[in-house]
Design a protein around this motif. Structure first.
Motif, mmCIF file in Angstrom:
data_model
loop_
_atom_site.group_PDB
_atom_site.id
_atom_site.type_symbol
_atom_site.label_atom_id
_atom_site.label_comp_id
_atom_site.label_asym_id
_atom_site.label_seq_id
_atom_site.Cartn_x
_atom_site.Cartn_y
_atom_site.Cartn_z
ATOM 1 N N PRO A 7 -3.057 12.845 0.685
ATOM 2 C CA PRO A 7 -3.847 14.023 0.224
ATOM 3 C C PRO A 7 -3.076 15.328 -0.859
ATOM 4 O O PRO A 7 -2.550 16.710 0.411
ATOM 5 C CB PRO A 7 -3.711 14.515 2.116
ATOM 6 C CG PRO A 7 -2.545 14.427 2.662
ATOM 7 C CD PRO A 7 -2.536 12.921 1.903
ATOM 8 N N CYS A 66 0.925 -1.186 0.331
ATOM 9 C CA CYS A 66 0.197 0.319 -0.187
ATOM 10 C C CYS A 66 0.764 1.201 0.072
ATOM 11 O O CYS A 66 0.373 1.994 -0.781
ATOM 12 C CB CYS A 66 -0.859 -0.054 1.357
ATOM 13 S SG CYS A 66 -2.767 -1.013 1.295
ATOM 14 N N LYS A 76 -3.682 6.664 -0.052
ATOM 15 C CA LYS A 76 -3.420 7.898 -0.751
ATOM 16 C C LYS A 76 -3.004 9.119 -0.036
ATOM 17 O O LYS A 76 -3.241 9.530 0.690
ATOM 18 C CB LYS A 76 -5.049 8.139 -1.505
ATOM 19 C CG LYS A 76 -5.461 9.079 -2.640
ATOM 20 C CD LYS A 76 -6.012 9.412 -3.191
ATOM 21 C CE LYS A 76 -6.072 9.645 -4.587
ATOM 22 N NZ LYS A 76 -7.324 9.603 -4.981
ATOM 23 N N PHE A 132 -1.003 5.854 -4.284
ATOM 24 C CA PHE A 132 -2.051 6.332 -6.214
ATOM 25 C C PHE A 132 -2.941 5.904 -6.427
ATOM 26 O O PHE A 132 -3.863 6.217 -6.741
ATOM 27 C CB PHE A 132 -1.283 7.406 -7.338
ATOM 28 C CG PHE A 132 -0.199 8.762 -7.171
ATOM 29 C CD1 PHE A 132 -1.152 9.203 -5.970
ATOM 30 C CD2 PHE A 132 1.447 7.991 -7.226
ATOM 31 C CE1 PHE A 132 -0.014 10.357 -5.680
ATOM 32 C CE2 PHE A 132 2.088 8.711 -6.909
ATOM 33 C CZ PHE A 132 1.064 10.263 -6.262
ATOM 34 N N LYS A 133 -2.812 3.664 -5.996
ATOM 35 C CA LYS A 133 -3.781 2.923 -6.313
ATOM 36 C C LYS A 133 -4.499 2.673 -5.108
ATOM 37 O O LYS A 133 -5.486 2.909 -5.679
ATOM 38 C CB LYS A 133 -2.495 2.027 -6.295
ATOM 39 C CG LYS A 133 -3.485 0.981 -7.437
ATOM 40 C CD LYS A 133 -2.682 -0.541 -7.469
ATOM 41 C CE LYS A 133 -3.641 -1.540 -8.306
ATOM 42 N NZ LYS A 133 -2.624 -2.756 -8.991
ATOM 43 N N PHE A 134 -4.811 2.730 -3.983
ATOM 44 C CA PHE A 134 -5.133 2.421 -2.603
ATOM 45 C C PHE A 134 -5.314 3.625 -2.217
ATOM 46 O O PHE A 134 -5.211 4.544 -2.209
ATOM 47 C CB PHE A 134 -4.239 1.823 -1.660
ATOM 48 C CG PHE A 134 -3.568 0.446 -2.322
ATOM 49 C CD1 PHE A 134 -4.528 -1.046 -3.049
ATOM 50 C CD2 PHE A 134 -2.639 0.465 -2.397
ATOM 51 C CE1 PHE A 134 -3.946 -1.524 -3.184
ATOM 52 C CE2 PHE A 134 -1.839 -1.214 -3.385
ATOM 53 C CZ PHE A 134 -2.650 -2.544 -4.148
ATOM 54 N N GLN A 135 -7.145 4.027 -1.895
ATOM 55 C CA GLN A 135 -7.332 4.872 -0.782
ATOM 56 C C GLN A 135 -7.342 5.112 0.302
ATOM 57 O O GLN A 135 -6.774 6.624 0.824
ATOM 58 C CB GLN A 135 -9.616 4.935 -1.323
ATOM 59 C CG GLN A 135 -9.925 5.944 -0.222
ATOM 60 C CD GLN A 135 -9.639 6.992 -1.940
ATOM 61 O OE1 GLN A 135 -9.681 7.083 -2.463
ATOM 62 N NE2 GLN A 135 -9.977 7.931 -1.203
ATOM 63 N N ASP A 136 -6.372 4.430 1.073
ATOM 64 C CA ASP A 136 -6.605 3.810 2.350
ATOM 65 C C ASP A 136 -4.919 4.942 2.094
ATOM 66 O O ASP A 136 -4.536 5.622 3.424
ATOM 67 C CB ASP A 136 -6.409 2.278 3.178
ATOM 68 C CG ASP A 136 -7.411 2.321 2.985
ATOM 69 O OD1 ASP A 136 -8.851 2.747 2.882
ATOM 70 O OD2 ASP A 136 -7.300 0.967 3.416
#
Length: 116
Positions: free
Chosen positions: A83, A70, A81, A75-79
């Motif tokens: 900001p 992760c 990411k 940039f692939k995983f929302q958790d």
């Protein structure tokens, strides 16, 4: 990784089976094979150590692998990411306030270069 998990599960199953057979002896059977209470506690301790080594450690390794994946693809995983928009807005606000302080310093005169 999966082969390691399968091998650990098999080895732990063998360990549980051996410990169960050893500790499930009746007192008469234990006397026939000269089984002592100390031997039983040793086997149970070995089972606990085997559980930690063969079950908890691989689960921890997989958790750390997932966390590192992760972090390596932010940039692939929302958790995980970054900001980015919030950081850009904060940076723009900091630059604007620095520009304002540079134009009118609050407690000192505005610095300037001396001419020769």
């Amino acid at each position: 990784v999966h082969v390691n998990g399968i091998l650990n599960a098999l080895l732990f199953g063998i360990q549980v089976g051996g410990t169960f057979m050893f500790t499930a002896q009746t007192p008469d059977e234990a006397a026939n094979i000269n089984l002592d209470v100390k031997d039983t506690s040793t086997k149970v301790t070995e089972l606990l150590v085997a559980f930690c080594v063969q079950m908890i450690a691989p689960a921890l390794y997989l958790t750390l692998l997932d966390a590192s994946l992760c972090m390596s693809q932010p940039f692939k995983f929302q958790d995980a990411k970054i900001p980015l928009m919030r950081l850009l807005v904060d940076c723009e606000n900091d630059l604007a306030s620095a520009q304002q302080i540079a134009a009118e310093p609050p407690l000192w005169k505005k610095p300037k270069f001396k001419t020769a």
